[in-house]
Write an enzyme that holds these catalytic residues in place. Structure first.
Site, PDB file in Angstrom:
ATOM      1  N   LYS A  44       0.837  -1.200   0.000  1.00 13.00           N
ATOM      2  CA  LYS A  44       0.000   0.000   0.000  1.00 13.00           C
ATOM      3  C   LYS A  44       0.870   1.247   0.000  1.00 13.00           C
ATOM      4  CE  LYS A  44      -4.051   2.148   0.787  1.00 13.00           C
ATOM      5  NZ  LYS A  44      -3.666   3.456   0.249  1.00 13.00           N
ATOM      6  N   CYS A 130      -0.268  12.130  -5.996  1.00 14.70           N
ATOM      7  CA  CYS A 130      -0.576  12.424  -4.600  1.00 14.70           C
ATOM      8  C   CYS A 130      -0.573  13.927  -4.350  1.00 14.70           C
ATOM      9  CB  CYS A 130       0.451  11.755  -3.691  1.00 14.70           C
ATOM     10  SG  CYS A 130       0.109  10.014  -3.484  1.00 14.70           S
TER      11      CYS A 130
END
Length: 311
Positions: A44, A130
């Site tokens: 992750k 991000c």
């Protein structure tokens, strides 16, 4: 049938793996991936500290895919690094990918320093899809910020590094980003993250379906396959051949994998379909890919990888 794939000096039994964020947030799911028939797996996308992420509902499956605004829930960077170190210790000859996604560039550099100083022997993925500074787009859409963080990273980072990119939609942007990426000794580029800021409507209740961001979220699944294939192809034809491509987006079958490989991908990630059906999807997809290759007379992936024909 030979499914062997390669990124740099790393060899994989087959090109399949999970998409970062899918089936990889805790030890139980990572163990399932580790024991599946996938060629590798990625952890992750991690932040330096554990994050709870956005309020639920934050991931919803819809008819042709999914919409999500997860908010980077994860167990913190140290958990994923330690899991990866233990994995390589117990599985000599096999490697996985560590994904990092700091909330600001300084956090990414901090995590890269830790990986560089560790015994980790796999591949590191810097997730550029991000947040960046307030009022700025995500790093992958801020070309100056992308170039800067890669310059800073390669001043000290001497292990294999790849980047996860958002989707691009303009030929000029493919050209500009490729020009930046070609300056650096990247191991690979991962195309694509979800298509950002989609909106799905529940007509019966006349409402959005996820809570964060007034319902705006990343779109995955069959909706995004044409965009993913376009990005894989665009970067395969623009990047230095030393930079491999990982394809991600809309993969549900062996046919989808074949198309990503044909566009030039070396590895192919499964996201929404894996989330929906679990790790047995890898067996089914590999079987379907083998059938297609057999029908076409291909014995190795390299026989057709990147050989998409133009009209």
């Amino acid at each position: 049938m030979n499914f062997t794939s390669k990124i740099g000096s790393f060899k994989f039994e087959n090109p399949l793996m999970n998409a970062s964020g899918v089936w990889c947030d805790d030890k139980e799911k990572l163990d399932e991936l580790k024991n599946s028939s996938s060629g590798s797996f990625v952890t992750k996308s991690a932040t330096p500290q554990m994050r709870e992420g956005n309020p639920s509902p934050r991931y919803i499956e819809v008819p042709l895919g999914s919409i999500n605004s997860m908010g980077l829930p994860n167990l913190g960077f140290d958990f994923y690094l330690n899991y990866s170190l233990k994995f390589q210790e117990n599985n000599p000859g096999k490697v996985n990918f560590i994904s990092i996604a700091g909330m600001k560039p300084e956090e990414n550099l901090e995590m890269l320093h830790k990986i560089n100083d560790s015994d980790f022997k796999g591949l590191t993925e810097l997730n550029l899809s991000c947040p960046n500074l307030p009022g700025k787009p995500q790093i992958g859409y801020d070309f100056e910020a992308t170039e800067l963080i890669l310059k800073q990273a390669f001043e000290f980072f001497n292990k294999p590094l790849g980047v996860k990119l958002p989707p691009y939609f303009d030929m000029v942007h493919f050209d500009q980003m490729a020009e930046i990426l070609n300056q650096f000794p990247l191991a690979y580029v991962n195309c694509i993250n979800s298509v950002g800021n989609g909106l799905y409507i529940d007509t019966e209740n006349e409402s959005v379906v996820i809570k964060p961001k007034d319902g705006f979220g990343g779109i995955g699944g069959a909706y995004v396959k044409p965009t993913a294939l376009a990005n894989v192809r665009a970067f395969y034809t623009r990047l230095n051949k030393s930079i491999s491509i990982i394809g991600c987006g809309g993969v549900e079958s062996g046919k989808d994998v074949f198309e990503h490989l044909l566009c030039g991908a070396e590895m192919v990630q499964v996201g929404t379909h894996l989330m929906r059906n679990g790790t047995l999807v890898f067996d089914k997809i590999l079987s379907e890919l083998a059938e297609i290759m057999e029908q076409k007379g291909y014995k190795n992936i390299k026989d057709f990888r990147g050989k998409l024909k133009s009209l």
